[in-house]
Write a protein that holds these residues in place. Structure first.
Motif, short mmCIF file in Angstrom:
data_model
loop_
_atom_site.label_atom_id
_atom_site.label_comp_id
_atom_site.label_asym_id
_atom_site.label_seq_id
_atom_site.Cartn_x
_atom_site.Cartn_y
_atom_site.Cartn_z
N LEU A 55 26.57 21.91 3.07
CA LEU A 55 25.64 22.14 1.96
C LEU A 55 24.59 21.05 2.01
O LEU A 55 24.93 19.86 1.95
CB LEU A 55 26.36 22.12 0.62
N LEU A 56 23.33 21.43 2.14
CA LEU A 56 22.23 20.48 2.27
C LEU A 56 21.27 20.65 1.11
O LEU A 56 20.70 21.72 0.92
CB LEU A 56 21.49 20.69 3.60
N THR A 57 21.09 19.59 0.32
CA THR A 57 20.06 19.60 -0.71
C THR A 57 18.80 18.97 -0.14
O THR A 57 18.86 18.16 0.79
CB THR A 57 20.50 18.83 -1.96
N GLY A 58 17.64 19.35 -0.67
CA GLY A 58 16.39 18.79 -0.17
C GLY A 58 15.99 19.31 1.18
O GLY A 58 15.24 18.65 1.91
N ALA A 59 16.43 20.51 1.54
CA ALA A 59 16.16 21.06 2.87
C ALA A 59 14.68 21.36 3.09
O ALA A 59 14.23 21.44 4.24
CB ALA A 59 16.98 22.33 3.10
N THR A 60 13.91 21.53 2.02
CA THR A 60 12.48 21.82 2.19
C THR A 60 11.64 20.56 2.24
O THR A 60 10.41 20.65 2.36
CB THR A 60 11.99 22.72 1.04
N GLY A 61 12.26 19.40 2.19
CA GLY A 61 11.52 18.15 2.22
C GLY A 61 11.23 17.66 3.62
O GLY A 61 11.58 18.29 4.63
N THR A 62 10.60 16.50 3.70
CA THR A 62 10.19 15.94 4.98
C THR A 62 11.36 15.71 5.92
O THR A 62 11.36 16.15 7.08
CB THR A 62 9.45 14.61 4.75
N ILE A 63 12.38 15.02 5.44
CA ILE A 63 13.56 14.76 6.26
C ILE A 63 14.44 16.00 6.33
O ILE A 63 14.95 16.37 7.40
CB ILE A 63 14.36 13.57 5.68
N GLY A 64 14.61 16.69 5.20
CA GLY A 64 15.53 17.82 5.14
C GLY A 64 15.20 18.95 6.08
O GLY A 64 16.10 19.56 6.67
N GLY A 65 13.91 19.26 6.28
CA GLY A 65 13.54 20.35 7.16
C GLY A 65 13.92 20.08 8.61
O GLY A 65 14.51 20.92 9.29
N GLU A 66 13.56 18.89 9.10
CA GLU A 66 13.90 18.55 10.48
C GLU A 66 15.40 18.39 10.64
O GLU A 66 15.97 18.77 11.68
CB GLU A 66 13.18 17.26 10.89
N LEU A 67 16.07 17.86 9.62
CA LEU A 67 17.53 17.74 9.69
C LEU A 67 18.18 19.12 9.78
O LEU A 67 19.14 19.31 10.53
CB LEU A 67 18.04 16.98 8.47
N THR A 68 17.67 20.08 9.02
CA THR A 68 18.19 21.45 9.11
C THR A 68 18.10 21.96 10.53
O THR A 68 19.07 22.51 11.08
CB THR A 68 17.43 22.39 8.16
N ALA A 69 16.94 21.77 11.17
CA ALA A 69 16.76 22.24 12.55
C ALA A 69 17.76 21.58 13.49
O ALA A 69 18.34 22.26 14.36
CB ALA A 69 15.33 21.95 13.01
N ARG A 70 18.00 20.28 13.33
CA ARG A 70 18.94 19.58 14.22
C ARG A 70 20.38 20.04 13.98
O ARG A 70 21.16 20.17 14.93
CB ARG A 70 18.84 18.07 13.99
N LEU A 71 20.73 20.27 12.71
CA LEU A 71 22.09 20.72 12.41
C LEU A 71 22.35 22.11 12.98
O LEU A 71 23.42 22.39 13.51
CB LEU A 71 22.31 20.73 10.90
N VAL B 57 15.23 8.70 12.24
CA VAL B 57 15.97 8.92 10.99
C VAL B 57 16.88 10.13 11.12
O VAL B 57 18.08 10.07 10.82
CB VAL B 57 15.00 9.10 9.81
N VAL B 58 16.31 11.25 11.55
CA VAL B 58 17.10 12.48 11.63
C VAL B 58 18.13 12.39 12.75
O VAL B 58 19.25 12.90 12.62
CB VAL B 58 16.16 13.70 11.80
N GLY B 59 17.77 11.72 13.84
CA GLY B 59 18.76 11.49 14.89
C GLY B 59 19.93 10.68 14.38
O GLY B 59 21.09 10.95 14.69
N GLY B 60 19.63 9.67 13.56
CA GLY B 60 20.70 8.87 12.97
C GLY B 60 21.58 9.68 12.03
O GLY B 60 22.81 9.54 12.03
N LEU B 61 20.98 10.55 11.24
CA LEU B 61 21.76 11.39 10.33
C LEU B 61 22.67 12.34 11.11
O LEU B 61 23.83 12.55 10.74
CB LEU B 61 20.83 12.17 9.40
N THR B 62 22.16 12.92 12.18
CA THR B 62 23.00 13.82 12.98
C THR B 62 24.09 13.04 13.71
O THR B 62 25.20 13.56 13.91
CB THR B 62 22.15 14.63 13.97
N ASP B 63 23.81 11.79 14.07
CA ASP B 63 24.85 10.94 14.65
C ASP B 63 25.98 10.72 13.64
O ASP B 63 27.17 10.74 13.99
CB ASP B 63 24.28 9.58 15.06
N ILE B 64 25.61 10.48 12.39
CA ILE B 64 26.62 10.27 11.35
C ILE B 64 27.49 11.50 11.21
O ILE B 64 28.73 11.41 11.13
CB ILE B 64 25.94 9.92 10.02
N VAL B 65 26.86 12.67 11.20
CA VAL B 65 27.64 13.92 11.10
C VAL B 65 28.56 14.07 12.31
O VAL B 65 29.73 14.40 12.18
CB VAL B 65 26.69 15.12 10.98
N GLY B 66 28.03 13.80 13.49
CA GLY B 66 28.81 14.00 14.71
C GLY B 66 29.86 12.95 14.97
O GLY B 66 30.80 13.19 15.75
#
Length: 356
Positions: free
Chosen positions: A4-20, A228-237
C-alpha cells in the motif's frame, strides 16, 4: 509483496511506483484529487481502480482515500481486506509547502501518519520523512531519532519530526527514510514535477531574486531523485537488514551556495545571484517587486542557505552498498539544462552562445 503506497501521485511516489512494479510487486496506490501516476520520465503508469481485490504482481490499482480521515475514508470491507493482504505500507503522502498553516501540517503530516498506522496495523511500515528534521542543528547529523529539545526552522520540519515520533512510538516493524532536497535524475537532470525548491530556483535563475543571505559555511544537500528512489527500493528489497533503522537518502557531499551560483553562471542567458553575509542583507533594500517575491517565496527557504548539516549515510551503504553519485558542477549544469529544455526556466537574456 503486496504494497500500500500513499503519495503515489507525488514527485517521489510516482517514480517509486514505477520501480516497485518493475521489481514485480503488487501496488495499491492511495489517491485523492490527483489520480494519474507518472514515472519520472513522464510516462503515465497504467492503473485501474481498486475493486476489493489485490492487483496482480507488477500491476498497480488506484484506491480513493484520504490520509487526513480516520480509516483513510475507506469502508470496513476495504480496511479488512487491506489488513489481510498488505505486506508493507510505504507512506509518502505529505504536504511539503513551507507556507502551509499549522492546521494543514497537523492534519496531513502528523494525523495522516497516525491514520495510516491505525488503518493497516500489522503490515511493515516504511515512512518517508525528510533529512531536515535535524532542524537548526549543524555538523554531523546521525541516522537517529530527533532530540527531544530539537529546534526547527519551520512548521514543515516540525511536523515531519512529529510524524517520525508516531512511527517510533507505534512499535511497528518499521524503517524511516530521510531524503534531503530532491532534484532531477543524476544522468540528465530529468524531473517530472518541478515543485518545492525548484520554485525558488526558477526565481533565482531568471533574475527575479538577485540577492540572498547565505552563511559562508552553508551547505545545500541536493540529492538526485534516482538515488532517493533507488534507496527506497533497496530498503524494500533488503528489508531484514533495514528494519528498525533510520536511513538518510542524501548526497553524502553537500554543495555550497556559491557552487549553485557558479552553475547558473555557466548559462549566458541566466543571472547568477549574489549571496551576502546574513548581517549584510536587508530585505528593505531590495527593489519593490523583488522584496515581495523574497517575502512570499524566498524567505521560507532562507534558513537552508545559513545551515551546514552533514548527514551520515552509513546505513544505506551497509544495507545495499548504494552510494550517491557526485552532485558536482556538471550535475548541476545538467539539472539546469533540463529546466531550460522543459521551458520551466525561461531564457531571460539573449545568449551569447547562440551568436555565431
Amino acid at each position: 509483496m503486496n504494497i500500500l503506497l500513499t503519495g503515489a501521485t507525488g514527485t517521489i511516489g510516482g517514480e517509486l511506483t514505477a520501480r516497485l512494479l518493475a521489481a514485480g510487486h503488487a501496488v495499491v496506490a492511495l489517491v485523492r484529487k490527483t489520480r494519474d501516476i507518472y514515472a519520472n520520465d513522464g510516462r503515465m503508469l497504467p492503473a485501474g481502480d481498486f475493486a476489493n481485490v489485490m492487483p496482480d504482481a507488477g500491476c498497480v490499482s488506484k484506491l480513493t482515500g484520504d490520509v487526513t480521515l480516520r480509516g483513510l475514508g475507506l469502508d470496513e470491507a476495504t480496511i479488512a481486506l487491506l489488513g489481510r493482504q498488505i505486506d508493507l505500507v510505504i507512506h509518502c503522502a505529505a504536504t511539503t509547502d513551507f507556507n502551509a498553516s499549522g492546521a494543514v501540517y497537523r492534519n496531513v503530516n502528523v494525523r495522516g501518519v497516525f491514520n495510516v498506522l491505525e488503518t493497516v496495523p500489522r503490515a511493515r511500515f516504511l515512512h518517508v520523512s525528510t533529512a531536515y528534521v535535524c532542524g537548526l542543528k549543524d555538523g554531523r547529523i546521525a541516522e537517529a531519532p530527533c532530540a527531544a529539545d530539537q529546534s526547527f526552522a519551520n512548521g514543515y520540519e516540525r511536523s515531519k519530526a512529529a510524524g517520525e515520533a508516531l512511527v517510533l512510538a507505534a512499535g511497528r516493524r518499521a524503517v524511516i527514510a530521510r531524503p534531503s532536497i530532491v532534484v532531477g535524475a543524476h544522468d540528465d537532470g530529468s524531473f517530472h514535477r518541478f515543485d518545492s525548491f525548484y520554485q525558488l530556483f526558477r526565481l533565482i535563475a531568471e533574475g527575479h531574486i538577485t540577492r540572498l543571505p547565505a552563511a559562508p559555511e552553508a551547505t545545500l544537500d541536493f540529492v538526485p531523485i534516482d538515488h532517493v528512489v533507488g534507496g527506497l527500493t533497496d530498503i524494500v528489497g533488503h528489508w531484514d537488514k533495514a528494519e528498525g533503522k533510520i536511513i538518510h537518502l542524501t548526497s553524502g557531499a553537500a554543495i555550497s551556495p556559491t557552487m549553485l551560483a557558479e552553475a547558473i553562471g555557466l548559462f549566458d542567458q541566466l543571472d547568477p545571484p549574489e549571496f551576502l553575509a546574513p548581517e549584510m542583507f536587508g530585505v528593505q533594500e531590495l527593489p519593490e517587486l523583488e522584496r515581495r517575491l523574497y517575502t512570499h517565496v524566498a524567505a521560507f527557504y532562507a534558513s537552508y542557505f545559513q545551515r551546514c548539516p552533514d548527514f551520515g549515510t552509513e546505513n544505506l551503504r551497509r544495507i545495499s552498498g548504494r552510494t550517491c553519485p557526485p552532485v558536482d558542477l556538471a550535475a548541476l549544469e545538467r539539472m539546469i539544462e533540463h529546466c531550460i529544455k522543459s521551458s520551466f526556466i525561461r531564457d531571460v537574456r539573449p545568449s551569447s552562445k547562440a551568436i555565431p
